[in-house]
Design an enzyme around this catalytic site. Sequence first.
Site, mmCIF file in Angstrom:
data_model
loop_
_atom_site.group_PDB
_atom_site.id
_atom_site.type_symbol
_atom_site.label_atom_id
_atom_site.label_comp_id
_atom_site.label_asym_id
_atom_site.label_seq_id
_atom_site.Cartn_x
_atom_site.Cartn_y
_atom_site.Cartn_z
ATOM 1 N N TYR A 1 21.275 2.652 16.240
ATOM 2 C CA TYR A 1 21.798 3.700 17.112
ATOM 3 C C TYR A 1 23.281 3.463 17.347
ATOM 4 O O TYR A 1 23.814 2.390 17.055
ATOM 5 C CB TYR A 1 21.068 3.691 18.459
ATOM 6 C CG TYR A 1 19.650 4.191 18.354
ATOM 7 C CD1 TYR A 1 19.383 5.544 18.174
ATOM 8 C CD2 TYR A 1 18.579 3.319 18.432
ATOM 9 C CE1 TYR A 1 18.082 6.006 18.071
ATOM 10 C CE2 TYR A 1 17.272 3.772 18.330
ATOM 11 C CZ TYR A 1 17.037 5.120 18.154
ATOM 12 O OH TYR A 1 15.753 5.586 18.052
ATOM 13 N N SER B 1 12.032 12.593 15.293
ATOM 14 C CA SER B 1 12.503 13.075 13.992
ATOM 15 C C SER B 1 11.916 14.443 13.653
ATOM 16 O O SER B 1 12.640 15.334 13.206
ATOM 17 C CB SER B 1 12.150 12.077 12.883
ATOM 18 O OG SER B 1 12.954 10.938 12.983
#
Length: 376
Positions: free
Chosen positions: A226, A133
């Site tokens: 995901y 991230s």
Amino acid sequence: MSITIAVPRETVSGERRVAIVPSVIKQLDKLGVTLRMQRGAGEAGGFTDDLYEGATLVDDTSALYDGADIVLRVQPPSVEEAGKLPEGSLLLGFLTPHEGDSRIKNLQKRRVSSFALELVPRITRAQGIDALSSQGNIAGYKCALMAAHLSPKLFPMLTTAAGTVRPARVVVVGAGVAGLQAIATAKRLGAIVEAYDVRAATKEQVESLGGKFIDTGVSAEGEGGYARELTDEEKAQQAEVLAQHIAQSDAVVTTAAIPGRPAPTIIDAETVQRMKAGSVIVDMAAETGGNCELTEAGKEVVAHGVTIAGPKNIPSMAATHASEMYARNLCNLLALLIKDGEIHLDWDDQVVADSCLTHDGEIRHAPTRERVEGGN
Ligand code: NAD
């Protein structure tokens, strides 16, 4: 004796980041560790040796690794470098567990306890360790800037004595961490932004940033938040609706990815042909095969008047801040691995257990173990 942490100079060509920056030394002190740096390790990121107060500086890796307990890196070691790590040491860094079997075998041979930042679970408690991230944010920001820079148009609406300039239309494909940052950045530059992701949950996030969500009528919600791979029919429907929006745009930033797999092709050559001359594609997925069929990793190509950029190692382009964020991620992970000045691996801690790639001569990450030991 206190734990010695060793930070080598990165060896991958073009890598400007460093695993530890001077501002986290206080955090390391609190853990009771000693820092040893290879001379010049931080230089390309803007951190000269003199800034690493209290650290021991050494010239080469043999001096660096002599008696070291923990090695911190940004990029995975080469096969050879993995074979020279201190026996039984800890290694923390990006380790690309989905590839590099010989490297992983060397980590096993050296009985290295390796922790791959790609394997850190995306749970709230581990947000401070989530280097995918932190680096994804930087990549998204940079890709939006790159699109603005490469475009022959201006992004904001300008009202001037010489006339009014209409705002650019930007399409962002993939609204994960990087995509959302690309949307926010393009918006801040004044563009009209549309975005698309196969995960329907991203619609609200896109809209909260002032973007318009492109509805293709296809959802590909997969496991663990995901995306899953789409069927051929779904791909065709998605491609046609997206192609219509892309053809109308001035710039496209693509960030679509499926972890550990080649990037999905989203813009084919025909779609590029439908785009306006002078428009731009910045393909953030270039290194894993590209979201555009015509992308060449590490290059800028022009096809049918459209500039297609396939930048590599984008976080390294903002090496100072990327290193600072990455170093904080590493320190937060170290805080889980060091208790009372000693290495303590708590396998009941999900973050520790999930992010461990190799330990004590074994591959602990099941998919990697099956691949490497299955000989596939
Ligand atoms: P990523 O880099 O793996 O993928 C980028 C984006 O591409 C994803 O949003 C994905 O849905 C999208 N994508 C894949 N195939 C596509 C296609 N064919 N067309 C369009 N888009 C496509 O993703 P990421 O940014 O690393 O995030 C992955 C997930 O993890 C997300 O759900 C994110 O919200 C979540 N996450 C959670 C935390 C947490 O702490 N809870 C932290 C970070 C990320």
